[in-house]
Design an enzyme around this catalytic site. Structure first.
Site, short mmCIF file in Angstrom:
data_model
loop_
_atom_site.label_atom_id
_atom_site.label_comp_id
_atom_site.label_asym_id
_atom_site.label_seq_id
_atom_site.Cartn_x
_atom_site.Cartn_y
_atom_site.Cartn_z
N ARG A 35 49.08 39.71 48.88
CA ARG A 35 48.69 40.86 49.66
C ARG A 35 47.35 40.47 50.09
O ARG A 35 46.80 39.41 49.60
CB ARG A 35 48.59 42.07 48.75
CG ARG A 35 47.82 42.01 47.46
CD ARG A 35 47.21 43.20 47.27
NE ARG A 35 45.94 43.46 47.91
CZ ARG A 35 44.82 42.78 48.10
NH1 ARG A 35 44.60 41.73 47.11
NH2 ARG A 35 43.66 43.02 48.84
N GLY A 36 46.62 40.90 51.12
CA GLY A 36 45.45 40.65 51.62
C GLY A 36 45.60 40.13 52.76
O GLY A 36 46.58 39.25 52.96
N ALA A 37 45.02 40.72 54.02
CA ALA A 37 45.40 40.33 55.31
C ALA A 37 45.24 38.77 55.66
O ALA A 37 46.09 38.07 56.09
CB ALA A 37 44.35 40.89 56.47
N ARG A 78 55.52 43.90 56.63
CA ARG A 78 54.34 45.05 56.63
C ARG A 78 53.80 45.06 57.79
O ARG A 78 53.60 43.87 58.45
CB ARG A 78 53.25 44.59 55.34
CG ARG A 78 53.68 44.63 53.92
CD ARG A 78 52.56 44.53 52.92
NE ARG A 78 51.84 45.63 52.81
CZ ARG A 78 50.65 45.92 52.16
NH1 ARG A 78 50.19 44.58 51.73
NH2 ARG A 78 49.91 46.84 52.21
N GLN A 184 43.78 48.03 43.56
CA GLN A 184 43.36 46.62 44.06
C GLN A 184 42.04 46.49 43.76
O GLN A 184 41.40 45.44 43.22
CB GLN A 184 43.38 46.51 45.33
CG GLN A 184 45.15 46.13 45.95
CD GLN A 184 45.65 47.59 46.51
OE1 GLN A 184 45.14 48.74 45.99
NE2 GLN A 184 46.26 47.61 47.53
N ASP A 225 41.95 44.68 58.03
CA ASP A 225 43.46 44.14 58.09
C ASP A 225 43.66 43.93 59.57
O ASP A 225 44.52 43.20 60.01
CB ASP A 225 44.48 45.21 57.68
CG ASP A 225 44.48 45.30 56.19
OD1 ASP A 225 43.57 45.74 55.45
OD2 ASP A 225 45.51 44.48 55.50
N ASN A 235 41.58 49.30 57.89
CA ASN A 235 41.49 48.72 56.39
C ASN A 235 42.10 49.87 55.53
O ASN A 235 42.56 50.84 55.76
CB ASN A 235 39.90 48.30 56.16
CG ASN A 235 40.07 47.33 54.99
OD1 ASN A 235 40.50 46.48 54.76
ND2 ASN A 235 39.05 47.81 53.95
N LYS A 236 42.09 49.16 54.32
CA LYS A 236 42.84 50.09 53.08
C LYS A 236 42.05 51.62 53.23
O LYS A 236 41.02 51.84 53.35
CB LYS A 236 42.08 49.42 51.69
CG LYS A 236 42.64 50.23 50.29
CD LYS A 236 44.07 50.35 50.32
CE LYS A 236 44.84 48.94 50.54
NZ LYS A 236 46.32 49.29 50.93
O1 MRU Z 1 47.47 46.82 51.01
P1 MRU Z 1 46.75 45.60 50.81
O2 MRU Z 1 46.42 45.46 49.30
O3 MRU Z 1 47.31 44.51 51.42
O4 MRU Z 1 45.41 45.93 51.59
C1 MRU Z 1 44.24 44.89 51.55
C2 MRU Z 1 43.06 45.48 52.29
O5 MRU Z 1 43.08 46.61 52.87
C3 MRU Z 1 42.08 44.50 52.12
O6 MRU Z 1 40.82 45.14 52.34
C4 MRU Z 1 42.24 43.71 53.49
O7 MRU Z 1 43.45 43.10 53.71
C5 MRU Z 1 41.12 42.66 53.52
S1 MRU Z 1 41.34 41.20 52.49
C6 MRU Z 1 40.27 39.95 52.90
#
Ligand code: MRU
Length: 331
Positions: A35-37, A78, A184, A225, A235-236
């Site tokens: 996970r993480g963009a 996703r 997270q 993201d 973002n999250k």
């Molecule tokens: O659902 P996730 O855990 O994949 O969401 C991730 C986020 O929202 C992060 O803040 C984003 O991807 C930046 S990661 C460098």
């Protein structure tokens, strides 16, 4: 083989995944083991590299067909982090244009995929150093979700900025939100901050307003993201609320992300916000916490409008969330 940390197991266990096929990569993304963009962008590129490496086909057209199939599979995992789509479109776009022998074509595709992975490590380090200039000695910095090295190939984005400032000797304090429902922040950001020995305090998401009112936050730095050319930041879930609170308390709100997180095409109404299973909210660590047969809404991301964003930290510089500034860095 794609080797990466299983992020669902942290902080209890450090388990490495060994993914042999694009199908396994897609499954790991869906289950949020990856996970993480920026990491999603790298994993997508590696799924394409696996396809090219393992392919038995002897023609460029045949391999292109297989690559497109993998692209479709990964894109269906996703919907929100644009890095995943950008990586696939970049590789497929270059592959379509390639002229040369089949052997050269196969090598070219694999090379392009690996370049995406290597570039992510470099750009995150560069943007972290640039962002660290905004963090002063004694600052109290709030971050949300996890935008650290776990979420990227290396170094991190928002947490990279924090890490770089700390390594420069600045005496900073971090406030990390737990990030409901998948935690997270509590599981991953706390794990990384502890490992780096950066002083931090973990809070629940609904404490942000109070800690700001109490003067416990000087700056906010979060990841992204997807960043639109209009300056909207996806973002999250919870990021938008933090940005509103930051504005109210006159606290600068920064977004740190590589330019691979910029979506050049979509308008805000076209962005798909992933909705996840109700079980993530109905249960906590496997234990049911809410009554049966109730309605649940579980969006994984939200959209922060540009007027709440002080600046966007990228490897190409720190810019305002305006089309003109974003256009300039994309060149
Ligand atoms: O659902 P996730 O855990 O994949 O969401 C991730 C986020 O929202 C992060 O803040 C984003 O991807 C930046 S990661 C460098």
């Amino acid at each position: 083989m794609v080797v990466t940390v299983d992020q669902t197991k942290l902080p209890k266990k450090l388990v490495y995944l060994k993914l042999k096929t694009p199908k396994e990569v897609a499954k790991a993304i869906k289950e949020m083991r990856i996970r993480g963009a920026p990491l999603l962008g790298a994993a997508s590129a590696l799924a394409l590299a696996q396809t090219a490496y393992k392919s038995k086909t002897k023609t460029k057209e045949g391999l292109l067909r297989e690559l497109k199939k993998t692209g479709k599979l990964i894109k269906a995992t996703r919907p929100t982090a644009v890095n995943l789509f950008n990586s696939i479109d970049l590789v497929l776009g270059e592959a379509e244009k390639f002229e040369g022998t089949f052997k050269e074509f196969k090598d070219f595709v694999i090379k392009k995929c690996l370049e995406i992975v290597e570039a992510d490590a470099k750009v995150n380090y560069t943007l972290s150093l640039k962002g660290a200039e905004l963090i002063f000695d004694g600052d109290k910095v709030l971050t949300h979700c996890n935008a650290g090295d776990l979420a990227t190939v290396q170094y991190g984005t928002a947490l990279g900025v924090i890490k770089a400032a700390f390594r420069q000797g600045k005496k900073i304090q971090v406030v990390a939100t737990e990030t409901r429902p998948l935690l997270q922040g509590a599981r991953l950001t706390a794990f990384e901050l502890k490992r780096e020995r950066i002083p931090f305090t973990l809070i629940t998401d609904n404490m942000v307003g109070w800690v700001m009112q109490k003067g416990m936050v000087d700056k906010v730095v979060v990841g992204a993201d997807r960043i639109l050319m209009s300056g909207h930041v996806i973002n999250k879930i919870g990021t938008y609320s933090i940005a509103v609170l930051a504005k109210h308390h006159r606290i600068p709100f920064y977004v740190a992300a590589p330019t691979s997180t910029i979506d050049r095409k979509s308008r805000v109404e076209e962005v798909v916000i992933e909705e996840r299973k109700p079980e993530e909210i109905l249960s906590f660590c496997g234990c049911r916490i809410a009554p049966k047969n109730i309605k649940v809404y579980n969006p994984a991301f939200d959209i922060t409008p540009p007027e709440l964003v002080t600046g966007i930290i990228t490897e190409k510089g720190i810019v305002k969330p305006t089309p003109e500034d974003l256009e300039k860095i994309l060149g």
